[in-house]
Design a protein around this motif. Structure first.
Motif, PDB file in Angstrom:
ATOM      1  N   LEU A 233       0.833  -1.195   0.000  1.00 26.95           N
ATOM      2  CA  LEU A 233       0.000   0.000   0.000  1.00 26.95           C
ATOM      3  C   LEU A 233       0.871   1.249   0.000  1.00 26.95           C
ATOM      4  O   LEU A 233       0.649   2.176  -0.780  1.00 26.95           O
ATOM      5  CB  LEU A 233      -0.896  -0.019   1.245  1.00 26.95           C
TER       6      LEU A 233
ATOM      7  N   ILE B 216       0.949   4.043  -2.923  1.00 27.08           N
ATOM      8  CA  ILE B 216       0.624   5.448  -2.650  1.00 27.08           C
ATOM      9  C   ILE B 216       1.793   6.338  -3.077  1.00 27.08           C
ATOM     10  O   ILE B 216       1.604   7.382  -3.711  1.00 27.08           O
ATOM     11  CB  ILE B 216       0.275   5.658  -1.156  1.00 27.08           C
TER      12      ILE B 216
ATOM     13  N   GLN C 125      -7.617  -1.880  -8.868  1.00 25.52           N
ATOM     14  CA  GLN C 125      -8.928  -2.015  -8.228  1.00 25.52           C
ATOM     15  C   GLN C 125      -8.810  -2.489  -6.776  1.00 25.52           C
ATOM     16  O   GLN C 125      -9.505  -1.978  -5.903  1.00 25.52           O
ATOM     17  CB  GLN C 125      -9.842  -2.958  -9.041  1.00 25.52           C
TER      18      GLN C 125
ATOM     19  N   PHE D 296      -6.287  -1.959  -4.833  1.00 25.79           N
ATOM     20  CA  PHE D 296      -5.773  -0.811  -4.081  1.00 25.79           C
ATOM     21  C   PHE D 296      -6.894   0.160  -3.719  1.00 25.79           C
ATOM     22  O   PHE D 296      -7.005   0.600  -2.570  1.00 25.79           O
ATOM     23  CB  PHE D 296      -4.696  -0.097  -4.896  1.00 25.79           C
ATOM     24  N   LEU D 297      -7.733   0.499  -4.698  1.00 27.97           N
ATOM     25  CA  LEU D 297      -8.817   1.460  -4.440  1.00 27.97           C
ATOM     26  C   LEU D 297      -9.762   0.945  -3.353  1.00 27.97           C
ATOM     27  O   LEU D 297     -10.210   1.703  -2.496  1.00 27.97           O
ATOM     28  CB  LEU D 297      -9.590   1.759  -5.726  1.00 27.97           C
TER      29      LEU D 297
ATOM     30  N   LEU E 235      -7.940   1.170   0.056  1.00 27.29           N
ATOM     31  CA  LEU E 235      -7.830   2.548   0.531  1.00 27.29           C
ATOM     32  C   LEU E 235      -9.165   3.013   1.098  1.00 27.29           C
ATOM     33  O   LEU E 235      -9.232   3.656   2.141  1.00 27.29           O
ATOM     34  CB  LEU E 235      -7.391   3.460  -0.619  1.00 27.29           C
ATOM     35  N   GLN E 236     -10.226   2.653   0.411  1.00 27.08           N
ATOM     36  CA  GLN E 236     -11.578   2.990   0.862  1.00 27.08           C
ATOM     37  C   GLN E 236     -11.821   2.441   2.277  1.00 27.08           C
ATOM     38  O   GLN E 236     -12.384   3.121   3.125  1.00 27.08           O
ATOM     39  CB  GLN E 236     -12.583   2.371  -0.117  1.00 27.08           C
ATOM     40  N   GLN E 237     -11.360   1.204   2.493  1.00 26.86           N
ATOM     41  CA  GLN E 237     -11.538   0.590   3.819  1.00 26.86           C
ATOM     42  C   GLN E 237     -10.611   1.213   4.855  1.00 26.86           C
ATOM     43  O   GLN E 237     -10.970   1.396   6.008  1.00 26.86           O
ATOM     44  CB  GLN E 237     -11.212  -0.911   3.763  1.00 26.86           C
ATOM     45  N   GLU E 238      -9.384   1.505   4.424  1.00 29.83           N
ATOM     46  CA  GLU E 238      -8.354   1.945   5.372  1.00 29.83           C
ATOM     47  C   GLU E 238      -8.538   3.380   5.812  1.00 29.83           C
ATOM     48  O   GLU E 238      -8.005   3.789   6.838  1.00 29.83           O
ATOM     49  CB  GLU E 238      -6.967   1.799   4.730  1.00 29.83           C
ATOM     50  N   LEU E 239      -9.235   4.175   5.012  1.00 32.31           N
ATOM     51  CA  LEU E 239      -9.333   5.602   5.357  1.00 32.31           C
ATOM     52  C   LEU E 239     -10.555   5.901   6.215  1.00 32.31           C
ATOM     53  O   LEU E 239     -11.574   5.281   6.096  1.00 32.31           O
ATOM     54  CB  LEU E 239      -9.358   6.449   4.093  1.00 32.31           C
TER      55      LEU E 239
END
Lengths: 100, 100
Positions: free
Chosen positions: A5, A9, A90, A92-93, A96-100
């Protein structure tokens, strides 16, 4: 994938690298002059030309994208061809959605 | 927001900064010992403690998050309180989805 990740980034933290990924989304539209079939990918030389930067600069950016898994490359003869790696992008996106 | 986008991506390119954003998502769970009401935000000192790093290290990370617009801060007396900036985070995720 905490390390992956980070690497992804960092790879995205440069506008030209994000632009290259966008160009590779529509190869027919963005690289109509390529003589090799676009199905094998977009030739590094075509990307240099479109970016308007030297071969070595663009090559370093492509290597960063490839290390992060955002593009895949294939060597044919003396040429290197690049494609987006949709799976990694996909995943990664979503991460990121989950991690943020 | 090409420049804002760069700044946000760079801010996210550090695992501790992503972790702080996650902690701030659930202040009650992650900072149960704070004496000030969590509605005004999480005190920098609480975040230092949880991170296990020095005040100056964490403070620099918080400043990076704030410059990128990912958190907002409020000063009350001698204390700084931090909150997630959900608007920026959601707008960023949408933009990235489109840009990639």
């Amino acid at each position: 994938m905490p390390d992956e990740l980070d690497e992804i980034i960092k790879a995205l933290a440069h506008p030209l690298r994000r632009e290259i990924l966008q160009w590779l989304k529509e190869p027919e539209r963005n690289f109509p002059d390529q003589e090799h079939p676009l199905s094998i990918g977009v030739c590094a030389g075509q990307i240099d030309q479109r970016a308007g930067f030297s071969q070595s600069t663009v090559s370093a950016h492509l290597a960063t994208l490839q290390r992060a898994g955002l593009v895949t490359s294939r060597k044919v003869g003396q040429w290197h061809f690049f494609k987006r790696n949709e799976d990694t992008i996909q995943t990664f996106l979503q991460r990121l959605q989950q991690e943020l």
